[in-house]
Write a protein that holds these residues in place. Structure first.
Motif, PDB file in Angstrom:
ATOM      1  N   ALA A   1       2.268   1.833  -3.370  1.00 35.08           N
ATOM      2  CA  ALA A   1       1.259   2.283  -4.331  1.00 35.08           C
ATOM      3  C   ALA A   1       0.983   3.774  -4.183  1.00 35.08           C
ATOM      4  O   ALA A   1       0.874   4.507  -5.180  1.00 35.08           O
ATOM      5  CB  ALA A   1      -0.029   1.483  -4.141  1.00 35.08           C
TER       6      ALA A   1
ATOM      7  N   ASP B   1      -9.710  11.206  -7.992  1.00 34.56           N
ATOM      8  CA  ASP B   1     -11.119  10.822  -7.982  1.00 34.56           C
ATOM      9  C   ASP B   1     -11.936  12.011  -8.498  1.00 34.56           C
ATOM     10  O   ASP B   1     -12.016  13.043  -7.830  1.00 34.56           O
ATOM     11  CB  ASP B   1     -11.539  10.453  -6.561  1.00 34.56           C
ATOM     12  CG  ASP B   1     -13.017  10.088  -6.454  1.00 34.56           C
ATOM     13  OD1 ASP B   1     -13.700  10.069  -7.493  1.00 34.56           O
ATOM     14  OD2 ASP B   1     -13.469   9.836  -5.327  1.00 34.56           O
TER      15      ASP B   1
ATOM     16  N   TYR C   1      -9.469   4.249  -1.476  1.00 32.42           N
ATOM     17  CA  TYR C   1      -9.182   2.981  -2.155  1.00 32.42           C
ATOM     18  C   TYR C   1     -10.465   2.416  -2.739  1.00 32.42           C
ATOM     19  O   TYR C   1     -11.459   2.197  -2.037  1.00 32.42           O
ATOM     20  CB  TYR C   1      -8.583   1.976  -1.171  1.00 32.42           C
ATOM     21  CG  TYR C   1      -8.091   0.703  -1.814  1.00 32.42           C
ATOM     22  CD1 TYR C   1      -6.826   0.650  -2.392  1.00 32.42           C
ATOM     23  CD2 TYR C   1      -8.887  -0.436  -1.841  1.00 32.42           C
ATOM     24  CE1 TYR C   1      -6.359  -0.507  -2.981  1.00 32.42           C
ATOM     25  CE2 TYR C   1      -8.430  -1.605  -2.428  1.00 32.42           C
ATOM     26  CZ  TYR C   1      -7.169  -1.643  -2.997  1.00 32.42           C
ATOM     27  OH  TYR C   1      -6.718  -2.792  -3.592  1.00 32.42           O
TER      28      TYR C   1
ATOM     29  N   VAL D   1       1.667   7.082  -6.766  1.00 27.89           N
ATOM     30  CA  VAL D   1       0.779   8.180  -7.150  1.00 27.89           C
ATOM     31  C   VAL D   1       1.504   9.512  -6.998  1.00 27.89           C
ATOM     32  O   VAL D   1       1.443  10.379  -7.883  1.00 27.89           O
ATOM     33  CB  VAL D   1      -0.508   8.169  -6.296  1.00 27.89           C
ATOM     34  CG1 VAL D   1      -1.354   9.410  -6.589  1.00 27.89           C
ATOM     35  CG2 VAL D   1      -1.322   6.908  -6.562  1.00 27.89           C
TER      36      VAL D   1
ATOM     37  N   ASP E   1      -4.859  10.054 -11.562  1.00 26.54           N
ATOM     38  CA  ASP E   1      -4.825   9.520 -10.199  1.00 26.54           C
ATOM     39  C   ASP E   1      -5.728  10.304  -9.257  1.00 26.54           C
ATOM     40  O   ASP E   1      -5.545  10.267  -8.032  1.00 26.54           O
ATOM     41  CB  ASP E   1      -3.393   9.545  -9.668  1.00 26.54           C
ATOM     42  CG  ASP E   1      -2.519   8.478 -10.292  1.00 26.54           C
ATOM     43  OD1 ASP E   1      -2.900   7.296 -10.241  1.00 26.54           O
ATOM     44  OD2 ASP E   1      -1.464   8.834 -10.850  1.00 26.54           O
TER      45      ASP E   1
ATOM     46  N   GLY F   1       0.808  -1.210   0.000  1.00 27.62           N
ATOM     47  CA  GLY F   1       0.000   0.000   0.000  1.00 27.62           C
ATOM     48  C   GLY F   1       0.840   1.258   0.000  1.00 27.62           C
ATOM     49  O   GLY F   1       0.559   2.212  -0.733  1.00 27.62           O
TER      50      GLY F   1
ATOM     51  N   ASP G   1     -11.834  -0.070  -6.441  1.00 28.05           N
ATOM     52  CA  ASP G   1     -11.522  -0.754  -7.703  1.00 28.05           C
ATOM     53  C   ASP G   1     -10.050  -1.166  -7.766  1.00 28.05           C
ATOM     54  O   ASP G   1      -9.414  -1.110  -8.828  1.00 28.05           O
ATOM     55  CB  ASP G   1     -11.867   0.140  -8.898  1.00 28.05           C
ATOM     56  CG  ASP G   1     -13.337   0.532  -8.919  1.00 28.05           C
ATOM     57  OD1 ASP G   1     -14.169  -0.300  -8.508  1.00 28.05           O
ATOM     58  OD2 ASP G   1     -13.641   1.660  -9.311  1.00 28.05           O
ATOM     59  N   GLY G   2      -9.497  -1.532  -6.597  1.00 23.98           N
ATOM     60  CA  GLY G   2      -8.146  -2.065  -6.582  1.00 23.98           C
ATOM     61  C   GLY G   2      -7.028  -1.040  -6.681  1.00 23.98           C
ATOM     62  O   GLY G   2      -5.877  -1.417  -6.939  1.00 23.98           O
ATOM     63  N   ARG G   3      -7.322   0.241  -6.454  1.00 22.36           N
ATOM     64  CA  ARG G   3      -6.267   1.250  -6.548  1.00 22.36           C
ATOM     65  C   ARG G   3      -6.560   2.436  -5.645  1.00 22.36           C
ATOM     66  O   ARG G   3      -7.700   2.677  -5.236  1.00 22.36           O
ATOM     67  CB  ARG G   3      -6.118   1.734  -7.996  1.00 22.36           C
ATOM     68  CG  ARG G   3      -7.391   2.332  -8.569  1.00 22.36           C
ATOM     69  CD  ARG G   3      -7.208   2.835  -9.984  1.00 22.36           C
ATOM     70  NE  ARG G   3      -6.270   3.930 -10.046  1.00 22.36           N
ATOM     71  CZ  ARG G   3      -6.170   4.764 -11.082  1.00 22.36           C
ATOM     72  NH1 ARG G   3      -6.955   4.594 -12.144  1.00 22.36           N
ATOM     73  NH2 ARG G   3      -5.300   5.741 -11.082  1.00 22.36           N
ATOM     74  N   TRP G   4      -5.484   3.175  -5.336  1.00 18.33           N
ATOM     75  CA  TRP G   4      -5.598   4.384  -4.537  1.00 18.33           C
ATOM     76  C   TRP G   4      -5.711   5.603  -5.450  1.00 18.33           C
ATOM     77  O   TRP G   4      -5.018   5.700  -6.450  1.00 18.33           O
ATOM     78  CB  TRP G   4      -4.364   4.557  -3.648  1.00 18.33           C
ATOM     79  CG  TRP G   4      -4.273   3.581  -2.513  1.00 18.33           C
ATOM     80  CD1 TRP G   4      -3.521   2.441  -2.461  1.00 18.33           C
ATOM     81  CD2 TRP G   4      -4.957   3.664  -1.270  1.00 18.33           C
ATOM     82  NE1 TRP G   4      -3.682   1.810  -1.270  1.00 18.33           N
ATOM     83  CE2 TRP G   4      -4.563   2.538  -0.498  1.00 18.33           C
ATOM     84  CE3 TRP G   4      -5.858   4.576  -0.710  1.00 18.33           C
ATOM     85  CZ2 TRP G   4      -5.038   2.307   0.784  1.00 18.33           C
ATOM     86  CZ3 TRP G   4      -6.332   4.347   0.573  1.00 18.33           C
ATOM     87  CH2 TRP G   4      -5.933   3.224   1.315  1.00 18.33           C
ATOM     88  N   ARG G   5      -6.600   6.523  -5.069  1.00 21.42           N
ATOM     89  CA  ARG G   5      -6.741   7.786  -5.787  1.00 21.42           C
ATOM     90  C   ARG G   5      -6.756   8.928  -4.778  1.00 21.42           C
ATOM     91  O   ARG G   5      -7.180   8.764  -3.641  1.00 21.42           O
ATOM     92  CB  ARG G   5      -8.047   7.827  -6.595  1.00 21.42           C
ATOM     93  CG  ARG G   5      -8.117   6.873  -7.780  1.00 21.42           C
ATOM     94  CD  ARG G   5      -9.427   7.083  -8.530  1.00 21.42           C
ATOM     95  NE  ARG G   5      -9.545   6.254  -9.717  1.00 21.42           N
ATOM     96  CZ  ARG G   5     -10.014   5.016  -9.729  1.00 21.42           C
ATOM     97  NH1 ARG G   5     -10.421   4.462  -8.582  1.00 21.42           N
ATOM     98  NH2 ARG G   5     -10.103   4.327 -10.843  1.00 21.42           N
TER      99      ARG G   5
END
Length: 472
Positions: free
Chosen positions: A94, A119, A201, A98, A117, A91, A203-207
Motif C-alpha cells: 500500500a 494528509d 494510517y 502511494v 495521498d 501494508g 480511515d483504512g489507508r496510508w497517507r
C-alpha cells in the motif's frame, strides 16, 4: 589570473569540501512481542496456554511486522499501536502504491493526484508538499522513481515528529525512500537521494503526513533543490543544469557562463573519466545548504560551496554503494561574491566532480582539496608575496591529517602547493595517477613509492623546499 597582494588570502574563505561519508549501519526493527506475563496459577494454566497459542497463530499469520509503531527515543522498545497489517504484500504494498502514484503525478504534472495521498489536516505541511510537487515538476528528469528501502534503517523511528505520533494514535510509520533519478543531459547513471516521509494510517489507508526530523538524517536529506521552501527556476547551458530561486532567474545566465568557463578549466586537466556535466544548486533557501552541516553548524559561514558525492543507493542504508555523480551546492551568500571569486569556486567544485569517480575513503584531504585548487589556479600567475600573505606563519612540516585539515583554512594553500609541486616535478599525468592510486592503496608512502618512486618522507622534504622557494 594574478592574486591581488592586498586582498585576503584565498584560503581564508575555503572554496569547498567533500563531507565525510558516514558508514552504513545495520538496520532493523525489533519484533513485536507481548508484555511479559506473570507465572500463572495452576487453575489458570490452560486459559493462559490457550491465549498464547492464539497469539502465536496470529503472529504466524500476520508476521512480526503486523503492527505499526514508532520508536520513542533511541533505545526504547517499540510502542504497540493500532493493529495495521504491515506485511510486505499488504501494508508495504500500500505504501509503495502511494510512492508510485507520487512518481506518476510528477511525470504527468498532476497536482490533484499528488495531493490525493497527502494528509491536508495540517495546512502548513500541505502547502509545503504542494511546493515540493511544483519544484519537482520543473526538474528535467530523464528518470524518476521513489523506492522503499529493502530493510528499514535502524533507529529511523527516532526521527518521527512527536505531534504525528499523537495525531495518528501511534499508527505512523517513517519510510526510508530513495529518490532514484537521472537529470536529462547530465547523468549517465541513476542517482539516489534520501527522502524520509512519515506515513499515517487512518480511515483504512496510508497517507503522507509529514517528514522525519533530526540532525542525524542521511546525507542529502532535505538538501535537494526541490526541497526549497519557495519556487525555483531551472536554467541550463550545454554542460550545466542550474537550479536557482525563481527571484534569481534573471542572473542565472551569468552563473551559467561562469560555470561553462569553469568546466573548460577543468577539462584542461581532466578531459575524460567523468560525465563532464554538472547539476548545480544555487538557491536562496539557506536550509538547503545548511543541512550538510548538521554535525558542524559552526562551519557553514566558512564554506562557499560543497561538492557532494552521490551513489546508486543511499550509503547510510546499504553496503557497498556505487558512485553515480557529484552534485554541487552553493552557499547562497556566495552568489553575491565578486565574479573572479565565484569563477574560482566553480572551477574548484567542478574539479571535485571530475575526480568524484576516483575519490575514495583513503584519498587524503590534502590531495582532494589541493588538486581542486591546482585545477582552479591552473594557468594563473601567483606572486611570491601573495603566497607569503596566504600562508602567513603556517609551518610546513608533514602533510596534514584528515582530522587536522579543515581546522586550518591555510591547508588549502599548502595542499595546492603540494599538488603543483608534484605536477611540476613529475608531470601532470603523474599527479593524476597519484590521486587515482588511493583507490587501491591507503598510505601516502605506498602511493608515493609506486607512482613517484620516492618515499613519503622524501616527498614531504621536496614539498617543504618547494614552499620555501615559492615564499621567496
Amino acid at each position: 589570473m594574478t592574486l591581488p597582494e592586498p586582498a585576503a588570502p584565498p584560503a581564508a574563505h575555503p572554496p569547498a569540501f567533500i563531507p565525510q561519508q558516514r558508514m552504513p549501519v545495520a538496520s532493523w526493527y525489533p519484533p513485536l512481542s507481548p508484555p511479559p506475563l506473570p507465572p500463572p496459577r495452576r487453575s489458570y494454566l490452560w486459559p493462559v496456554l490457550t491465549l498464547l497459542l492464539v497469539f502465536s497463530m496470529l503472529m504466524a499469520l500476520l508476521g512480526a511486522g503486523a503492527a505499526a509503531w514508532a520508536l520513542r527515543g533511541t533505545d526504547d522498545p517499540p510502542i504497540a499501536a493500532s493493529w495495521v497489517d504491515m506485511r510486505p504484500d499488504v501494508g508495504g504494498k500500500a505504501i509503495q502504491g502511494v510512492l508510485q502514484r507520487h512518481a506518476d503525478a510528477v511525470k504527468n504534472k498532476d497536482l490533484a493526484a499528488w495531493m490525493a495521498d497527502v494528509d491536508d489536516t495540517d495546512a502548513t505541511f500541505a502547502r509545503k508538499h504542494k511546493q515540493l510537487f511544483e519544484n519537482l515538476t520543473k526538474m528535467p528528469f530523464a528518470e524518476l522513481r521513489f523506492e522503499r528501502a529493502a530493510k528499514p534503517p535502524r533507529k529511523i523511528g527516532g526521527q518521527l515528529p512527536s505531534q504525528l505520533f499523537a495525531r495518528y494514535h501511534a499508527a505512523v510509520h517513517v519510510e526510508a525512500v530513495s529518490v532514484v533519478h537521472r537529470i536529462q543531459g547530465v547523468d549517465s547513471k541513476p542517482v539516489a537521494t534520501p527522502w524520509l516521509p512519515v506515513f499515517g494510517y487512518a480511515d483504512g489507508r496510508w497517507r503522507i503526513a509529514g517528514e522525519a526530523t533530526g540532525d542525524d538524517l542521511p546525507t542529502g536529506a532535505n538538501g535537494q533543490p526541490w526541497d526549497a521552501a519557495g519556487p525555483v527556476a531551472v536554467k541550463r547551458s550545454d554542460h550545466v543544469v542550474a537550479v536557482v530561486s525563481a527571484d534569481d532567474a534573471d542572473r542565472a545566465d551569468q552563473l551559467l557562463k561562469l560555470a561553462e568557463d569553469g568546466l573548460r578549466q577543468v577539462a584542461t586537466v581532466r578531459p575524460s573519466g567523468w560525465d563532464g556535466k554538472v547539476f548545480l544548486t544555487a538557491i536562496q533557501d539557506k536550509r538547503i545548504f545548511d543541512t550538510y552541516f548538521a554535525e558542524s553548524p559552526d562551519r557553514v559561514a566558512q564554506v562557499a560551496a560543497i561538492a557532494v558525492p552521490y551513489y546508486d543507493r543511499i550509503p547510510e542504508w546499504v553496503n557497498s554503494p556505487t558512485f553515480a555523480s557529484t552534485r554541487v551546492v552553493f552557499n547562497p551568500t556566495e552568489l553575491t561574491a565578486q565574479t573572479e571569486e565565484l569563477a574560482h569556486d566553480l572551477s574548484h567544485e567542478f574539479a571535485h566532480a571530475a575526480m568524484g569517480p576516483v575519490t575514495g575513503p583513503h584519498t587524503p584531504r590534502w590531495v582532494v582539496e589541493g588538486f581542486a585548487e591546482y585545477v582552479a589556479f591552473k594557468g594563473a600567475t601567483v606572486s611570491a608575496s601573495g603566497i607569503r600573505q596566504a600562508l602567513g606563519n603556517l609551518v610546513i612540516g608533514s602533510f596534514p591529517t584528515d582530522q587536522q585539515f579543515y581546522d586550518e583554512p591555510r591547508n588549502y594553500v599548502s595542499g595546492w602547493l603540494a599538488c603543483r609541486m608534484i605536477a611540476e616535478k613529475y608531470g601532470q599525468a603523474k599527479l593524476i595517477a597519484f590521486y587515482e592510486a588511493f583507490q587501491r592503496l591507503s598510505e601516502v608512502d605506498s602511493v608515493s613509492r609506486e607512482v613517484l618512486g620516492v618515499a613519503a618522507t622524501d616527498l614531504e622534504t621536496s614539498w617543504r623546499d618547494y614552499v620555501a622557494k615559492q615564499r621567496g
